[in-house]
Design a protein around this motif. Structure first.
Motif, short mmCIF file in Angstrom:
data_model
loop_
_atom_site.label_atom_id
_atom_site.label_comp_id
_atom_site.label_asym_id
_atom_site.label_seq_id
_atom_site.Cartn_x
_atom_site.Cartn_y
_atom_site.Cartn_z
N PRO A 5 0.83 -1.20 0.00
CA PRO A 5 0.00 0.00 0.00
C PRO A 5 0.86 1.25 0.00
N ASN A 6 0.25 2.37 -0.38
CA ASN A 6 0.95 3.65 -0.40
C ASN A 6 0.98 4.20 1.03
N VAL A 7 2.09 3.97 1.73
CA VAL A 7 2.17 4.32 3.15
C VAL A 7 1.98 5.81 3.40
N PRO A 8 2.58 6.72 2.59
CA PRO A 8 2.33 8.15 2.86
C PRO A 8 0.84 8.50 2.81
N ASN A 9 0.11 7.94 1.85
CA ASN A 9 -1.33 8.22 1.78
C ASN A 9 -2.05 7.67 3.00
N LEU B 76 -6.35 2.80 10.61
CA LEU B 76 -7.11 3.55 9.61
C LEU B 76 -8.37 2.79 9.21
N THR B 77 -8.23 1.50 8.98
CA THR B 77 -9.36 0.67 8.59
C THR B 77 -10.41 0.61 9.71
N GLU B 78 -9.96 0.46 10.97
CA GLU B 78 -10.88 0.43 12.10
C GLU B 78 -11.68 1.74 12.17
N PHE B 79 -10.99 2.86 12.04
CA PHE B 79 -11.67 4.16 12.15
C PHE B 79 -12.76 4.31 11.08
N VAL B 80 -12.43 3.94 9.85
CA VAL B 80 -13.37 4.18 8.76
C VAL B 80 -14.45 3.11 8.69
N CYS C 96 -16.86 10.80 5.40
CA CYS C 96 -15.51 10.30 5.10
C CYS C 96 -15.08 10.91 3.76
N GLU C 97 -14.00 11.65 3.79
CA GLU C 97 -13.49 12.27 2.57
C GLU C 97 -13.05 11.20 1.56
N PRO C 98 -13.25 11.45 0.27
CA PRO C 98 -12.83 10.46 -0.74
C PRO C 98 -11.36 10.08 -0.63
N ALA C 99 -10.48 11.04 -0.34
CA ALA C 99 -9.04 10.72 -0.24
C ALA C 99 -8.79 9.76 0.92
N THR C 100 -9.52 9.94 2.01
CA THR C 100 -9.38 9.04 3.15
C THR C 100 -9.85 7.64 2.77
N ALA C 101 -11.01 7.57 2.11
CA ALA C 101 -11.53 6.26 1.70
C ALA C 101 -10.58 5.58 0.72
N LYS C 102 -9.97 6.33 -0.19
CA LYS C 102 -9.03 5.74 -1.14
C LYS C 102 -7.81 5.17 -0.41
N ALA C 103 -7.37 5.85 0.65
CA ALA C 103 -6.25 5.33 1.44
C ALA C 103 -6.64 4.02 2.12
N VAL C 104 -7.87 3.95 2.63
CA VAL C 104 -8.34 2.71 3.26
C VAL C 104 -8.42 1.60 2.21
N GLU C 105 -8.88 1.95 1.03
CA GLU C 105 -8.97 0.95 -0.05
C GLU C 105 -7.58 0.36 -0.31
N ALA D 210 -17.81 3.16 -0.81
CA ALA D 210 -18.55 1.95 -1.16
C ALA D 210 -17.60 0.83 -1.55
N ARG D 211 -16.52 1.16 -2.25
CA ARG D 211 -15.54 0.14 -2.63
C ARG D 211 -14.85 -0.41 -1.38
N VAL D 212 -14.54 0.47 -0.42
CA VAL D 212 -13.95 0.04 0.85
C VAL D 212 -14.88 -0.94 1.56
#
Length: 195
Positions: A2-6, A122-126, A142-151, A181-183
């Motif tokens: 995964p992209n750790v900085p994100n 991160l996954t637990e929070f979202v 949940c902001e889209p950027a946050t959801a993309k990071a969880v994905e 929704a993808r998450v």
């Protein structure tokens, strides 16, 4: 990988979104069902309160004090809301430290890459923030950027988690669906779930 900085930059907004939900959970909804099989709202809150000290300790590369099993303790009592808020805040603060993302740590008696603790938090929070929100009729922002990071985090966590029964079978969600929704689909949840 995964992209750790994100993932790292998404932890605090995810924690804030979770805390917004936590503050709005009605006291009379603790028995309500959730998207987590066999978990009412109270059970889900207990789960979060149980595992927070373990995640905090792992982020700090410390040893957590042992507890009885999750189903053997009742942490949702007294000032439970303040206690969970403190745990979430402390976990987010621990993950602000660069060292929390470096090297190897121990979680549940297993050595694993330290960055995985950030992905798990991160996954637990979202995911559990959404669980609590839909179970109690509270809005989850949940902001889209946050959801993309969880994905991105779930792409690594979900297959192994399914083997341990942590996640249900993936639910197909259209690729055109919003990131949250993808998450949810990746985590084995139906984005259209309702009580």
């Amino acid at each position: 990988m995964p992209n750790v900085p994100n993932i790292r930059s998404a932890v605090e907004p995810a924690a804030a979104a979770f805390l917004d939900v936590l503050g709005a959970v009605p006291d009379d909804e603790l028995a309500a069902p959730t998207p987590c099989e066999d978990y009412a709202v109270r059970d889900l809150l207990n789960h979060l309160m149980y595992w927070a000290p373990y995640l905090i300790a792992a982020a700090r590369k410390e040893q957590a004090a042992p507890q009885a099993g999750e189903r053997d303790v009742d942490l949702v009592k007294g000032e439970w809301r303040l206690a969970l808020k403190a745990g979430v805040t402390e976990l987010a603060e621990a993950l602000r430290e660069p060292s929390a993302w470096e090297g190897v740590t121990t979680f549940g008696g297993v050595d694993l890459p330290a960055e995985r603790i950030g992905s798990m938090a991160l996954t637990e929070f979202v995911v559990h923030g959404w669980d609590l929100a839909v179970a109690t009729g509270v809005e989850f922002r949940c902001e889209p950027a946050t959801a993309k990071a969880v994905e991105g985090a779930l792409a690594e966590l979900a297959p192994q988690g399914r083997g341990y029964g942590v996640f249900g079978a993936e639910i197909a969600v259209p690729e055109t669906a919003v990131p949250l929704a993808r998450v949810l689909g990746l985590s084995g949840r139906d984005p259209d779930w309702s009580r």
